[in-house]
Design a protein around this motif. Sequence first.
Motif, short mmCIF file in Angstrom:
data_model
loop_
_atom_site.label_atom_id
_atom_site.label_comp_id
_atom_site.label_asym_id
_atom_site.label_seq_id
_atom_site.Cartn_x
_atom_site.Cartn_y
_atom_site.Cartn_z
N ILE A 5 0.84 -1.20 0.00
CA ILE A 5 0.00 0.00 0.00
C ILE A 5 0.87 1.25 0.00
O ILE A 5 0.64 2.19 -0.77
CB ILE A 5 -0.97 -0.02 1.21
CG1 ILE A 5 -1.98 -1.15 1.04
CG2 ILE A 5 -1.67 1.33 1.38
CD1 ILE A 5 -2.75 -1.50 2.28
N LEU A 6 1.90 1.25 0.83
CA LEU A 6 2.82 2.39 0.86
C LEU A 6 3.57 2.53 -0.47
O LEU A 6 3.85 3.64 -0.92
CB LEU A 6 3.79 2.25 2.03
CG LEU A 6 3.17 2.37 3.42
CD1 LEU A 6 4.19 2.04 4.50
CD2 LEU A 6 2.57 3.75 3.64
N ALA A 64 -8.05 2.94 -3.34
CA ALA A 64 -7.64 2.89 -1.93
C ALA A 64 -7.64 4.29 -1.33
O ALA A 64 -8.09 4.48 -0.20
CB ALA A 64 -6.27 2.24 -1.80
N VAL A 65 -7.15 5.26 -2.08
CA VAL A 65 -7.11 6.64 -1.60
C VAL A 65 -8.53 7.16 -1.37
O VAL A 65 -8.79 7.83 -0.37
CB VAL A 65 -6.33 7.55 -2.58
CG1 VAL A 65 -6.58 9.02 -2.32
CG2 VAL A 65 -4.85 7.24 -2.51
N CYS A 66 -9.45 6.83 -2.27
CA CYS A 66 -10.84 7.25 -2.10
C CYS A 66 -11.46 6.63 -0.84
O CYS A 66 -12.26 7.28 -0.16
CB CYS A 66 -11.67 6.87 -3.32
SG CYS A 66 -11.33 7.91 -4.74
N ALA A 67 -11.07 5.41 -0.53
CA ALA A 67 -11.60 4.75 0.66
C ALA A 67 -11.07 5.41 1.93
O ALA A 67 -11.73 5.36 2.97
CB ALA A 67 -11.22 3.27 0.65
N LEU A 68 -9.90 6.03 1.86
CA LEU A 68 -9.29 6.64 3.05
C LEU A 68 -9.73 8.08 3.29
O LEU A 68 -9.67 8.57 4.40
CB LEU A 68 -7.76 6.60 2.93
CG LEU A 68 -7.15 5.21 2.79
CD1 LEU A 68 -5.65 5.33 2.64
CD2 LEU A 68 -7.52 4.34 3.97
N GLY A 69 -10.14 8.74 2.24
CA GLY A 69 -10.57 10.13 2.39
C GLY A 69 -9.40 11.07 2.66
O GLY A 69 -8.28 10.86 2.17
N ALA A 109 -6.11 -1.91 2.95
CA ALA A 109 -5.96 -3.35 2.69
C ALA A 109 -7.33 -3.99 2.44
O ALA A 109 -7.48 -4.81 1.52
CB ALA A 109 -5.26 -4.03 3.86
N LYS A 110 -8.33 -3.62 3.22
CA LYS A 110 -9.67 -4.16 3.02
C LYS A 110 -10.21 -3.80 1.64
O LYS A 110 -10.85 -4.61 0.98
CB LYS A 110 -10.62 -3.66 4.10
CG LYS A 110 -10.42 -4.32 5.43
CD LYS A 110 -11.39 -3.76 6.46
CE LYS A 110 -11.15 -4.37 7.82
NZ LYS A 110 -12.05 -3.80 8.83
N LYS A 111 -9.94 -2.56 1.21
CA LYS A 111 -10.38 -2.13 -0.11
C LYS A 111 -9.71 -2.96 -1.20
O LYS A 111 -10.35 -3.41 -2.15
CB LYS A 111 -10.10 -0.64 -0.31
CG LYS A 111 -10.59 -0.08 -1.60
CD LYS A 111 -12.10 -0.15 -1.67
CE LYS A 111 -12.61 0.51 -2.93
NZ LYS A 111 -14.05 0.43 -3.04
#
Length: 167
Positions: A5-6, A64-69, A109-111
């Motif tokens: 992810i990083l 993933a970025v969209c899921a994190l806001g 990770a879930k995304k």
Amino acid sequence: MEIWILTLLALRPKFGSMAQMYEKRAEREALNMTDDAYTVFERLSLTNDVKRRVVNASVLCERAVCALGDDVRYLEQYLTLSAADIAESEGCSRIKIYRLLKRLLCAAAKKLYALGYDEDKMRRDYNDVPLFAKTYARIKRAKSKERKMPPSKLSFVTAPNAAVASV
């Protein structure tokens, strides 16, 4: 999965230029008049496959970025700073930043799990792309040197439907 992810976040600004580079490389391969057609086809196929993976990684990263806001900024800071440095700059405790980072990494990770990507699939798809492999190794090396929190303070998700387990 956290390192992958990083890695995606670190390469996020470069995805567009990487895709263009592979597009130009494919064009050069297609215009190659010195090699036989089979050799040209093989190289063109490999180049297009790498380009496809770069574009796919870009889509994975954006989802993933969209899921994190808005909290994604903490992960972006974590690429260059330690959690202790982030805590100091934010004026809060290191434990709070560790928990926030772990929560964000678990959400990302879930995304990715929901999209069908786990650590093995990421390794299979991206480990042979040179920039992905180098960035992954650099981040893994940097984060392994960082002071670790006690196991009771951290948790992570190992599979999409798995319960939260202690490290």
